[in-house]
Structures are given as C-alpha cells and as structure tokens.
Design a protein around this motif. Structure first.
Motif, PDB file in Angstrom:
ATOM      1  N   PHE A  19      -9.481  -2.026  -6.628  1.00 33.85           N
ATOM      2  CA  PHE A  19      -9.643  -1.160  -5.471  1.00 33.85           C
ATOM      3  C   PHE A  19      -9.176   0.226  -5.901  1.00 33.85           C
ATOM      4  N   ALA A  20     -10.046   1.230  -5.787  1.00 36.85           N
ATOM      5  CA  ALA A  20      -9.703   2.580  -6.224  1.00 36.85           C
ATOM      6  C   ALA A  20     -10.204   3.601  -5.217  1.00 36.85           C
ATOM      7  N   TYR A  21      -9.457   4.686  -5.088  1.00 38.91           N
ATOM      8  CA  TYR A  21      -9.820   5.729  -4.136  1.00 38.91           C
ATOM      9  C   TYR A  21      -9.374   7.089  -4.655  1.00 38.91           C
ATOM     10  N   ARG A  22     -10.112   8.112  -4.204  1.00 36.22           N
ATOM     11  CA  ARG A  22      -9.844   9.496  -4.569  1.00 36.22           C
ATOM     12  C   ARG A  22      -9.320  10.218  -3.329  1.00 36.22           C
ATOM     13  N   VAL A  23      -8.371  11.100  -3.511  1.00 34.15           N
ATOM     14  CA  VAL A  23      -7.912  11.956  -2.420  1.00 34.15           C
ATOM     15  C   VAL A  23      -8.802  13.195  -2.408  1.00 34.15           C
ATOM     16  N   ASP A  24      -9.437  13.429  -1.278  1.00 33.00           N
ATOM     17  CA  ASP A  24     -10.336  14.580  -1.143  1.00 33.00           C
ATOM     18  C   ASP A  24      -9.671  15.774  -0.473  1.00 33.00           C
ATOM     19  N   ALA A  25      -8.679  15.498   0.384  1.00 30.88           N
ATOM     20  CA  ALA A  25      -7.979  16.572   1.087  1.00 30.88           C
ATOM     21  C   ALA A  25      -6.539  16.136   1.328  1.00 30.88           C
ATOM     22  N   THR A  26      -5.639  17.111   1.298  1.00 35.57           N
ATOM     23  CA  THR A  26      -4.218  16.812   1.500  1.00 35.57           C
ATOM     24  C   THR A  26      -3.482  18.067   1.941  1.00 35.57           C
ATOM     25  N   ASN A  27      -2.281  17.857   2.429  1.00 40.00           N
ATOM     26  CA  ASN A  27      -1.388  18.976   2.705  1.00 40.00           C
ATOM     27  C   ASN A  27      -0.298  19.073   1.637  1.00 40.00           C
ATOM     28  N   ALA A  28      -0.370  18.235   0.589  1.00 37.26           N
ATOM     29  CA  ALA A  28       0.616  18.247  -0.494  1.00 37.26           C
ATOM     30  C   ALA A  28       0.445  19.514  -1.332  1.00 37.26           C
ATOM     31  N   PRO A  29       1.500  20.301  -1.486  1.00 35.82           N
ATOM     32  CA  PRO A  29       1.370  21.544  -2.259  1.00 35.82           C
ATOM     33  C   PRO A  29       1.204  21.273  -3.746  1.00 35.82           C
ATOM     34  N   GLY A  30       0.385  22.101  -4.384  1.00 33.83           N
ATOM     35  CA  GLY A  30       0.249  22.054  -5.837  1.00 33.83           C
ATOM     36  C   GLY A  30      -0.689  21.004  -6.385  1.00 33.83           C
ATOM     37  N   LEU A  31      -1.174  20.108  -5.555  1.00 35.94           N
ATOM     38  CA  LEU A  31      -2.050  19.029  -6.022  1.00 35.94           C
ATOM     39  C   LEU A  31      -3.486  19.535  -6.126  1.00 35.94           C
ATOM     40  N   ARG A  32      -4.133  19.266  -7.263  1.00 35.90           N
ATOM     41  CA  ARG A  32      -5.531  19.662  -7.469  1.00 35.90           C
ATOM     42  C   ARG A  32      -6.476  18.464  -7.419  1.00 35.90           C
ATOM     43  N   ALA A  33      -5.992  17.294  -7.877  1.00 35.05           N
ATOM     44  CA  ALA A  33      -6.823  16.085  -7.892  1.00 35.05           C
ATOM     45  C   ALA A  33      -5.899  14.876  -7.952  1.00 35.05           C
ATOM     46  N   LEU A  34      -6.335  13.798  -7.283  1.00 37.29           N
ATOM     47  CA  LEU A  34      -5.569  12.553  -7.296  1.00 37.29           C
ATOM     48  C   LEU A  34      -6.522  11.387  -7.123  1.00 37.29           C
ATOM     49  N   LEU A  35      -6.375  10.410  -7.996  1.00 36.32           N
ATOM     50  CA  LEU A  35      -7.144   9.174  -7.915  1.00 36.32           C
ATOM     51  C   LEU A  35      -6.173   8.026  -8.159  1.00 36.32           C
ATOM     52  N   GLU A  36      -6.260   6.998  -7.344  1.00 36.69           N
ATOM     53  CA  GLU A  36      -5.395   5.835  -7.517  1.00 36.69           C
ATOM     54  C   GLU A  36      -6.252   4.588  -7.679  1.00 36.69           C
ATOM     55  N   GLU A  37      -5.804   3.714  -8.566  1.00 40.78           N
ATOM     56  CA  GLU A  37      -6.490   2.443  -8.787  1.00 40.78           C
ATOM     57  C   GLU A  37      -5.467   1.317  -8.717  1.00 40.78           C
ATOM     58  N   TRP A  38      -5.841   0.262  -8.007  1.00 40.04           N
ATOM     59  CA  TRP A  38      -5.084  -0.976  -7.961  1.00 40.04           C
ATOM     60  C   TRP A  38      -5.927  -2.013  -8.690  1.00 40.04           C
ATOM     61  N   ALA A  39      -5.518  -2.369  -9.897  1.00 39.26           N
ATOM     62  CA  ALA A  39      -6.239  -3.354 -10.707  1.00 39.26           C
ATOM     63  C   ALA A  39      -5.509  -4.690 -10.588  1.00 39.26           C
ATOM     64  N   LEU A  40      -6.259  -5.736 -10.347  1.00 39.13           N
ATOM     65  CA  LEU A  40      -5.696  -7.061 -10.104  1.00 39.13           C
ATOM     66  C   LEU A  40      -6.211  -8.040 -11.139  1.00 39.13           C
ATOM     67  N   SER A  41      -5.312  -8.843 -11.673  1.00 38.33           N
ATOM     68  CA  SER A  41      -5.728  -9.898 -12.595  1.00 38.33           C
ATOM     69  C   SER A  41      -4.902 -11.143 -12.317  1.00 38.33           C
ATOM     70  N   PRO A  42      -5.518 -12.321 -12.497  1.00 37.82           N
ATOM     71  CA  PRO A  42      -4.790 -13.564 -12.224  1.00 37.82           C
ATOM     72  C   PRO A  42      -3.697 -13.812 -13.256  1.00 37.82           C
ATOM     73  N   THR A  43      -2.614 -14.394 -12.796  1.00 36.05           N
ATOM     74  CA  THR A  43      -1.549 -14.806 -13.705  1.00 36.05           C
ATOM     75  C   THR A  43      -1.707 -16.297 -13.989  1.00 36.05           C
ATOM     76  N   ALA A  44      -1.044 -16.782 -15.026  1.00 30.09           N
ATOM     77  CA  ALA A  44      -1.112 -18.204 -15.385  1.00 30.09           C
ATOM     78  C   ALA A  44      -0.595 -19.094 -14.263  1.00 30.09           C
ATOM     79  N   ALA A  45       0.320 -18.563 -13.438  1.00 28.75           N
ATOM     80  CA  ALA A  45       0.906 -19.351 -12.346  1.00 28.75           C
ATOM     81  C   ALA A  45       0.045 -19.341 -11.087  1.00 28.75           C
ATOM     82  N   GLY A  46      -1.098 -18.671 -11.129  1.00 29.65           N
ATOM     83  CA  GLY A  46      -1.976 -18.619  -9.959  1.00 29.65           C
ATOM     84  C   GLY A  46      -1.746 -17.422  -9.066  1.00 29.65           C
ATOM     85  N   GLY A  47      -0.871 -16.525  -9.483  1.00 27.15           N
ATOM     86  CA  GLY A  47      -0.603 -15.317  -8.719  1.00 27.15           C
ATOM     87  C   GLY A  47      -1.444 -14.153  -9.215  1.00 27.15           C
ATOM     88  N   THR A  48      -0.921 -12.959  -8.999  1.00 25.43           N
ATOM     89  CA  THR A  48      -1.662 -11.744  -9.339  1.00 25.43           C
ATOM     90  C   THR A  48      -0.777 -10.755 -10.080  1.00 25.43           C
TER      91      THR A  48
END
Length: 158
Positions: A87-116
């Motif tokens: 799941f990934a998303y880009r920030v298009d607008a913000t009130n955070a000073p000094g920020l020019r670009a921001l992209l966040e990704e949540w990458a998920l993979s299974p663990t041997a125990a059946g978790g993530t």
C-alpha cells in the motif's frame, strides 16, 4: 496554509528509490498480511485507533485526508494498492513547512510463523533544514512506527 507539493508527474513509485531522503523501518505483526493490508488500505478511519500520531483520516476520491498530532495535514493520493503485499501513497498537499515531496510505502510479506513483516518506507524531499530534522527524528519515527504496528496487531487480534 495548505500548499501543493512537487508536481505529481515527478513523484511516482520510482521516488521510493530516487528520493533524496529515505527512511526505512520494519516490524513484525502476528496478524496475516491480508488482515494488515485491509487495515492499511481499506479502514482509513481506523488509523486513528492504532497509529497514535494520526488524529484524523478520511477517505477522498483519490486517497485520503490525514491529520497528525501537532496540526500537520496531508492530502494523499493512493499510488499502489496491491493486496496483500503493498500500500503506497503520495502527499499532494500539506501545511508542513519545507516539504517538497513525500511518498510512503507499506510493504508486507509473510513471516514463517504466519504473521506479517511490515516495512514502512518514508521517501521525502525538502529543504536542507527539513531533511536534517527528519534525519534527527529517525529514532522517534521508528519508535512511533513500531508502536503503531504493535497497536494494529492488538486491534486485529481482538
């Protein structure tokens, strides 16, 4: 005041690799990847229940509007929703000073125990002072992320 960030054509999924600043954090959850992905991508309003830094999250036509502690606001566009692995998303607008670009990704993979295995990549560009601040904030961001994953895991177990 909300302001637009770098033009969207310049910030796509490749920015995860090319960003001037990349912070990557990882933590394990006992919940399976499909449950974690659903919480991330489908239960937008639920973020306020498990991610302490998030004070508001509402779906929009292309993504969501998010409020953080301290009054920071983001307007986001979802760039990747690939159940149950990403799941990934880009920030298009913000009130955070000094920020020019921001992209966040949540990458998920299974663990041997059946978790993530949850990997959060925070890819940003901004003024030098902001980049220095984010680098200094790395320990706190990591702590916040790990706490959020634990809280999400408890929420999914109940």
């Amino acid at each position: 005041m909300t302001r637009r960030l770098r033009p969207t054509r310049q910030v796509d999924l490749d920015f995860l690799v090319s960003a001037p600043l990349r912070l990557v954090f990882a933590a394990d959850a006992a919940a399976p990847p499909d449950a974690v992905h659903t919480a991330l991508a489908k239960d937008t309003e639920g973020w306020t229940a498990w991610f302490d830094a998030v004070t508001a999250a509402v779906p929009t036509a292309t993504g969501r509007a998010v409020g953080l502690r301290g009054g920071i606001r983001f307007e986001e566009t979802v760039l990747a929703d690939e159940p149950p692995r990403r799941f990934a998303y880009r920030v298009d607008a913000t009130n955070a000073p000094g920020l020019r670009a921001l992209l966040e990704e949540w990458a998920l993979s299974p663990t041997a125990a059946g978790g993530t295995r949850v990997r959060w990549t925070f890819a940003a560009d901004g003024r030098p002072a902001l980049r220095a601040f984010l680098l200094m904030s790395r320990p706190g961001l990591g702590l916040s992320f790990r706490s959020a994953v634990r809280s999400l895991d408890r929420r999914l177990a109940s």
